[in-house]
Scaffold this active site. Structure first.
Site, PDB file in Angstrom:
ATOM      1  N   VAL A 149       0.869  -1.186   0.000  1.00  0.00           N
ATOM      2  CA  VAL A 149       0.000   0.000   0.000  1.00  0.00           C
ATOM      3  C   VAL A 149       0.899   1.227   0.000  1.00  0.00           C
ATOM      4  O   VAL A 149       1.550   1.545   1.001  1.00  0.00           O
ATOM      5  CB  VAL A 149      -0.936   0.011   1.220  1.00  0.00           C
ATOM      6  N   ASP A 150       0.931   1.932  -1.114  1.00  0.00           N
ATOM      7  CA  ASP A 150       1.915   2.993  -1.336  1.00  0.00           C
ATOM      8  C   ASP A 150       1.215   4.324  -1.602  1.00  0.00           C
ATOM      9  O   ASP A 150       0.689   4.554  -2.685  1.00  0.00           O
ATOM     10  CB  ASP A 150       2.799   2.604  -2.517  1.00  0.00           C
ATOM     11  N   THR A 151       1.235   5.207  -0.609  1.00  0.00           N
ATOM     12  CA  THR A 151       0.637   6.536  -0.801  1.00  0.00           C
ATOM     13  C   THR A 151       1.479   7.392  -1.733  1.00  0.00           C
ATOM     14  O   THR A 151       0.994   8.405  -2.251  1.00  0.00           O
ATOM     15  CB  THR A 151       0.467   7.262   0.539  1.00  0.00           C
TER      16      THR A 151
ATOM     17  N   ASP B 177       4.792   9.306   2.323  1.00  0.00           N
ATOM     18  CA  ASP B 177       4.938   8.091   1.526  1.00  0.00           C
ATOM     19  C   ASP B 177       4.971   6.841   2.398  1.00  0.00           C
ATOM     20  O   ASP B 177       6.003   6.494   2.970  1.00  0.00           O
ATOM     21  CB  ASP B 177       6.226   8.211   0.717  1.00  0.00           C
TER      22      ASP B 177
END
Length: 404
Positions: free
Chosen positions: A138-140, A306
């Protein structure tokens, strides 16, 4: 010690975002968008091919001739083939968001299990195109779902490709992908599921960005300890690779409003923010934050919030003469405090460990932007809002609106 970094870097060496090397068309664009580069190339000779800027010119006939040939021999047959293979778009079709059951159409919140691998890697399972569940980061700091093409079942592709493009991870790995329309399904602990009609950036091949023979040659090699097959980019104003096609934003109803990353409770919650009282900043992940090093004066810095950035990066321009260690990290004992821009509202703070085998330091870089890494996500729940469209908001912390 060597530090593997998962933050992603664009072609302009901007830290903390995953970006495609070129502009990809919209996820629901027509298949003929794939031919746009050829049209653009012809436009260098005949500007009327791209647009009828001078229909009275001698080249207007060439424009009309090309348009007619293109429509009759390329565009129309391709669209007919698309309809024959996949049928007309229908919200009631199997695999669509509407067909995913009551959980997809009625719920205003949906929670899926989340685990943290290798200390800094938030991971959830997704099913692409009705296939088996697969773990993804899960990568903002990125936008769009990226995974190898062999992990995408062909039976789950719902249309023809919408683009081909290049992307890059961390200035270390380049990859060539095809964007495929499909469904992305999340399953909760009870076995209920919710599905988005979205797309996947299916990687055809990858290679080291610096052509090092010892470098990573696949996404799995690059992601290493995360033990995942791909990256789920969820940031609304991330640079790429496909910010116009984020599966979590395409979830039905209120579920597409945003997501809460709650690492402490091992949950990823879709829907409106279930917490109140948090501190909101404009932009997700790109924003402006205020930074204090070792208790010094606040400095405004462009930043990427991030979740997939491991321990992050720190631009040398804000260090006021502090020299990095040989491993690229900050000296042991350095304190970092990060604030809402223009205020004294503390978002998170921590002390750097960089000795005796302990390491949680950002890597010092050139440039003027900072990557938070996963540190703030480890300290508190963080909500990513998809409103306002295109930029979003990041909300740090908060508490339950209804206490038990």
């Amino acid at each position: 010690m060597a530090v593997r970094r998962r933050q992603v870097i664009g072609v302009t060496a901007t830290v903390g975002a995953l970006v495609a090397v070129g502009a990809a068309p919209a996820a629901n664009a027509d298949f003929d968008d794939l031919f746009q580069p050829f049209i653009d190339a012809l436009s260098a000779v005949d500007p009327g091919i791209a647009a009828d800027t001078d229909p009275g010119s001698a080249l207007a006939s060439l424009d009309s001739l090309f348009d007619g040939w293109y429509q009759n021999l390329v565009s129309t047959p391709i669209h007919d083939l698309d309809q024959w293979l996949f049928g007309a778009a229908d919200a009631s079709a199997a695999g669509s968001a509407v067909a995913s059951g009551s959980a997809a159409t009625a719920a205003d919140t949906f929670t899926v299990p989340l685990q943290v691998n290798a200390v800094t890697e938030p991971v959830v399972n997704v099913s692409v195109g009705g296939g088996a569940d697969a773990p993804v980061l899960v990568d903002t700091g990125a936008a769009g779902l990226v995974m190898p093409i062999w992990d995408v079942p062909w039976t789950g592709i719902t249309g023809l490709p919408t683009s081909f493009n290049f992307g890059q991870f961390g200035n270390s790995l380049d990859y060539f992908y095809v964007q495929l329309p499909t469904t992305v399904t999340f399953t909760d602990a009870a076995g209920d599921h919710v599905t988005a009609d979205s797309s996947v950036d299916a990687v055809l091949f990858a290679f080291p960005a610096n052509f090092s023979l010892s470098g990573p040659w696949s996404i799995q090699d690059y992601l290493g300890p995360a033990n995942v097959v791909g990256v789920l980019g969820v940031g609304p104003n991330a640079l790429g690779p496909t910010p116009d096609s984020i599966p979590t934003a395409a979830l039905p109803g209120d579920l597409g409003k945003g997501l809460l990353i709650d690492q402490a409770n091992n949950e990823l919650i879709f829907g409106a923010n279930p917490l109140t009282g948090g501190t909101s900043i404009d932009g997700a992940p790109w924003t402006t934050l205020d930074l204090s090093i070792n208790g010094g004066t606040h400095q405004a810095v462009s930043a990427v919030v991030d979740s997939g950035g491991v321990y992050g990066t720190m631009p040398s321009s804000v260090l006021n003469g502090i020299q990095p260690e040989q491993n690229g990290g900050l000296p042991d004992g350095t304190t970092i405090a990060v604030y809402q821009h223009g205020t004294s509202n503390l978002l998170y703070e921590y002390t750097v460990h960089n000795s005796n085998g302990a390491f949680n330091s950002p890597i010092v870089t050139s440039g003027d932007s900072m990557n938070t890494g996963n540190i703030p996500f480890a300290q508190q729940p963080i909500y990513i809002s998809y409103s306002p469209a295109g930029t979003g908001q990041t909300i740090f912390g908060g508490s339950n609106a209804i206490q038990p």
